[in-house]
Structure formats: C-alpha cells, structure tokens
Motif scaffolding. Structure first.
Motif, PDB file in Angstrom:
ATOM      1  N   PRO A 224       0.846  -1.213   0.000  1.00  0.00           N
ATOM      2  CA  PRO A 224       0.000   0.000   0.000  1.00  0.00           C
ATOM      3  C   PRO A 224       0.872   1.251   0.000  1.00  0.00           C
ATOM      4  O   PRO A 224       1.844   1.363   0.742  1.00  0.00           O
ATOM      5  N   GLY A 225       0.548   2.136  -0.879  1.00  0.00           N
ATOM      6  CA  GLY A 225       1.286   3.388  -0.953  1.00  0.00           C
ATOM      7  C   GLY A 225       2.421   3.377  -1.942  1.00  0.00           C
ATOM      8  O   GLY A 225       3.115   4.397  -2.098  1.00  0.00           O
ATOM      9  N   ASP A 226       2.687   2.224  -2.615  1.00  0.00           N
ATOM     10  CA  ASP A 226       3.752   2.183  -3.619  1.00  0.00           C
ATOM     11  C   ASP A 226       3.409   3.092  -4.784  1.00  0.00           C
ATOM     12  O   ASP A 226       2.269   3.104  -5.269  1.00  0.00           O
ATOM     13  N   ASP A 227       4.397   3.814  -5.276  1.00  0.00           N
ATOM     14  CA  ASP A 227       4.163   4.619  -6.464  1.00  0.00           C
ATOM     15  C   ASP A 227       4.384   3.772  -7.709  1.00  0.00           C
ATOM     16  O   ASP A 227       4.708   2.580  -7.637  1.00  0.00           O
ATOM     17  N   ALA A 228       4.212   4.335  -8.878  1.00  0.00           N
ATOM     18  CA  ALA A 228       4.273   3.597 -10.142  1.00  0.00           C
ATOM     19  C   ALA A 228       5.656   2.994 -10.377  1.00  0.00           C
ATOM     20  O   ALA A 228       5.791   1.856 -10.829  1.00  0.00           O
ATOM     21  N   GLU A 229       6.692   3.750 -10.059  1.00  0.00           N
ATOM     22  CA  GLU A 229       8.051   3.245 -10.291  1.00  0.00           C
ATOM     23  C   GLU A 229       8.347   2.048  -9.399  1.00  0.00           C
ATOM     24  O   GLU A 229       8.930   1.039  -9.851  1.00  0.00           O
ATOM     25  N   THR A 230       7.960   2.124  -8.152  1.00  0.00           N
ATOM     26  CA  THR A 230       8.191   0.997  -7.236  1.00  0.00           C
ATOM     27  C   THR A 230       7.404  -0.223  -7.680  1.00  0.00           C
ATOM     28  O   THR A 230       7.898  -1.359  -7.638  1.00  0.00           O
ATOM     29  N   LEU A 231       6.158  -0.013  -8.105  1.00  0.00           N
ATOM     30  CA  LEU A 231       5.340  -1.136  -8.555  1.00  0.00           C
ATOM     31  C   LEU A 231       5.951  -1.814  -9.777  1.00  0.00           C
ATOM     32  O   LEU A 231       5.982  -3.043  -9.875  1.00  0.00           O
ATOM     33  N   ARG A 232       6.459  -1.025 -10.727  1.00  0.00           N
ATOM     34  CA  ARG A 232       7.118  -1.609 -11.904  1.00  0.00           C
ATOM     35  C   ARG A 232       8.342  -2.418 -11.514  1.00  0.00           C
ATOM     36  O   ARG A 232       8.616  -3.476 -12.087  1.00  0.00           O
ATOM     37  N   GLU A 233       9.102  -1.913 -10.545  1.00  0.00           N
ATOM     38  CA  GLU A 233      10.289  -2.649 -10.085  1.00  0.00           C
ATOM     39  C   GLU A 233       9.913  -3.971  -9.448  1.00  0.00           C
ATOM     40  O   GLU A 233      10.553  -5.014  -9.684  1.00  0.00           O
ATOM     41  N   ARG A 234       8.830  -3.942  -8.634  1.00  0.00           N
ATOM     42  CA  ARG A 234       8.385  -5.189  -8.029  1.00  0.00           C
ATOM     43  C   ARG A 234       7.913  -6.181  -9.093  1.00  0.00           C
ATOM     44  O   ARG A 234       8.180  -7.387  -9.010  1.00  0.00           O
ATOM     45  N   GLN A 235       7.180  -5.728 -10.080  1.00  0.00           N
ATOM     46  CA  GLN A 235       6.712  -6.610 -11.153  1.00  0.00           C
ATOM     47  C   GLN A 235       7.880  -7.179 -11.947  1.00  0.00           C
ATOM     48  O   GLN A 235       7.872  -8.346 -12.341  1.00  0.00           O
ATOM     49  N   ARG A 236       8.889  -6.362 -12.192  1.00  0.00           N
ATOM     50  CA  ARG A 236      10.058  -6.853 -12.926  1.00  0.00           C
ATOM     51  C   ARG A 236      10.760  -7.950 -12.140  1.00  0.00           C
ATOM     52  O   ARG A 236      11.167  -8.987 -12.679  1.00  0.00           O
ATOM     53  N   LEU A 237      10.919  -7.750 -10.835  1.00  0.00           N
ATOM     54  CA  LEU A 237      11.570  -8.781 -10.005  1.00  0.00           C
ATOM     55  C   LEU A 237      10.735 -10.060  -9.960  1.00  0.00           C
ATOM     56  O   LEU A 237      11.278 -11.178  -9.979  1.00  0.00           O
TER      57      LEU A 237
END
Length: 370
Positions: free
Chosen positions: A48-61
């Motif tokens: 909760p609270g992740d911004d778009a860049e953090t979410l993309r990084e998590r999806q990439r991992l």
C-alpha cells in the motif's frame, strides 16, 4: 546546553525514536505494516502506498523469479531426457557387445571339432524338446551335430541323447534320413539313448539308430500321427461375428475352424493322416527290422515303458548313458557335439516370431504332428 538543543543534537546524529517517519522520505510514508511473507500475487500488486516506479520494479523482479523457475524446470527435464538417452544407448551397446561375444565364442572357442579330446569318448548329440524348425531340436542343428560327432576321429560311437515328445514330421524325417545315411557307411555305431521320453517323432529318429537304450521307466513309442483342432461355427454365430474368407479353390479353407467340416473333407484329411502314418510305420520297420514283435498294438499310437518296450522290440537294452559309456570306452567320457545356441539369435528369432504373430503374417506350421 538546554533540553531543546540536546534533542536537536540527537536528531542530527541519526538516533530516531521507533516509529519515526521523515516528512521528506517517500520510503517511510504510509501506514506501518507488520513484517511478514507475502504471496507472489501480493508482491506483484505491491505494498500500500507504492508509487508507479516501485510497482514496476516489483513486477520486474517477480517476472525474473518466474523466469528462473521456468528455466529451472526446463533444465531439469533436459537432464532427465539426457539420462534416459544415455541409458538406452548403453543398453544398445551392451546388446551389440553380447551378440559379438557369443558369435566369436561359437566360432573360436565352442567348436568341438577344434578341441576334440585325444582319448576315446562318446560323441553326444542332444535331441531335447519338441522337434520343430523354430526350436532347438531342429533338423539343421541336429544333423550338424551328427556330422561333427561322426567325423571326430576319437569318437567311439555317435550317441543320440533323446528327451523329446516328438513334433514335426518333416524335421523328424530329415534327421532319420541322415542317420540312415551315416549308418549305411558303417564306420562307427550310432546309438539312441532315451531319457524320460522318446515318443512319436523322437522315436522315429531313434528307430534309425543301430541300437536303442532306454531306462526301465522311460516312455517309448506313440507311433502315430495326430491332427487336433476346434470348431467355432456355432460360437461365432452366437456372438454376432461375420467370418469373411475368400479363396481360389473349393477346398482351400476346409480346415477353417469357423466352418463346419463335412464328411468329404473329413475323409480326405483322414486319408492324408493314414498315408503319413504308413510312412512312419515303414521307416520304423526299416530301422528296427526283425527286432520288432508281431503285436498289432505297436503302431496303434500307444506309449510304453522302457521295460515293456524290450518285449515289443522297440528297445534293445535297458541302461543309461553312463553305463553305455563304460561299455563303449571303458569310462564315463563323452563330448557334446551339438552346436551351441546363440542367445542373441534365439532372442531375435523369438522376437521376430512374436511380432509376426501379432501382425498376422507368421507362417503356419504343419497341422500334423508325430
């Protein structure tokens, strides 16, 4: 220093109290979350609270992790496939090496003519099992053994070591004719020794020998010809199956088990059996001569014990292979001149026969049996 100044110095040294959140740090903003393991879907969805860049990084991992799992599975399957390929290659190599070994063994080390003993001995030829072209007791193998024993200089006698219930009329006649040919040359005696059983086609062979020896409890005789079959014409009608047979010739399928055997076909086939039986009787008489008794039961198909066979003239004496060896050469010394069986050849022959039967292309054997 005042208390306010002390608190400002502690904050400047980085000693922050638990739960402290900096107003300008985006990684520490949002509600406090209890540490714990999250599922892969939750990890992809983010915190909760992740911004778009953090979410993309998590999806990439997460995608990298999934790719690692997939690659690991592919590599495991490839290793398993390579192991099976290696196993089958080793099996093929082992079969080839075994066939080569047996071939060279039979050619260079298992030939009695090469290593025949210098002392006098009996030359043994085994007739063991059903006499047939596709069995160990086939005419080609037995005749080759007879030739080896006959040509061995120190073989005092050729001994047919018989333990067989009979079999093919053609194979039996071929062996009989070869024994009679050698017998007419008169160089050395040919003696048949019957073990447990020497019946039908096996006795046909024994009758060509100069002398027949059997145990008192051996089974001897059964001089006759047999045909056995079944009639399924009513059974096939009951289960609703239509039999389709096309022939060129009115009587080509007269022994078809799914068709009735009429009186004319039965009389014809009985004539064939009777004629074959007459040939059997004539050859036994030619081999045994005046030693046969006048009993009409001899050629009726009955089988006798060795002791009864003496009285009927079917056997010359009661004894054993050891006793015969002592009488002929003074000791129990004999050499087996029967050609050895190639295990690889037997395996391939049996495999080919089973495959041909499964495909329905195997050659039918003779319906008559001695």
């Amino acid at each position: 220093m005042s208390d306010d100044q002390t608190r400002q110095g502690d904050a400047g040294n980085g000693d922050q109290p638990s739960g402290y959140q900096s107003e300008g740090d985006r990684w520490t903003q949002g509600p406090e979350v209890t540490p714990g393991k999250k599922s892969r879907s939750e990890a992809i969805a983010g915190w909760p609270g992740d911004d778009a860049e953090t979410l993309r990084e998590r999806q990439r991992l997460a995608q990298i992790e999934m790719m690692d799992h997939w690659i690991g599975g592919v590599l495991t399957e490839q290793r398993r496939t390579r192991r099976w390929k290696l196993f089958f290659r080793l099996m093929l190599i082992a079969i080839v090496l075994a066939s080569l070994f047996t071939t060279f063994y039979s050619l260079f080390w298992d030939s009695p003519s090469v290593a025949a003993p210098a002392q006098r001995h009996l030359g043994i030829v085994d007739v063991n099992g059903v006499i047939a072209s596709d069995s160990p007791a086939n005419a080609e193998r037995i005749i080759q053994g007879l030739s080896r024993a006959w040509e061995a200089e120190n073989a005092a006698a050729v001994v047919l070591h018989i333990n067989s219930p009979g079999g093919s009329p053609v194979q039996s006649q071929r062996i009989y004719a070869e024994i009679m040919r050698l017998r007419d040359q008169g160089d050395k005696p040919i003696i048949a020794v019957i073990e447990d059983i020497g019946a039908s086609g096996a006795y046909y062979i024994a009758a060509a020998a100069d002398e027949i020896v059997a145990s008192p409890v051996s089974l001897v005789g059964s001089i006759g010809v047999i045909y056995a079959g079944f009639g399924f014409e009513e059974a096939i009608e009951r289960i609703g199956v239509e039999r389709r047979v096309l022939t060129a010739g009115d009587n080509k399928a007269f022994l078809d088990p799914f068709q009735p055997l009429d009186d004319g076909a039965e009389q014809f086939w009985q004539g064939v059996l009777s004629q074959t039986h007459s040939q059997f009787i004539d050859d036994v008489r030619a081999g045994r001569g005046d030693r046969l008794s006048d009993s009409p039961d001899i050629f009726s198909g009955l089988i006798w014990s060795g002791e009864q066979s003496i009285e009927l003239g079917l056997v010359d004496q009661l004894g054993s292979l050891e006793q015969l060896s002592r009488d002929q050469v003074g000791n129990t010394d004999w050499v087996d001149y029967t050609p050895s069986l190639d295990p690889f050849e037997r395996f391939t022959r049996r495999f080919t026969q089973m495959a041909a039967e499964a495909l329905g292309v195997s050659a039918p054997s003779s319906p008559m049996r001695f």
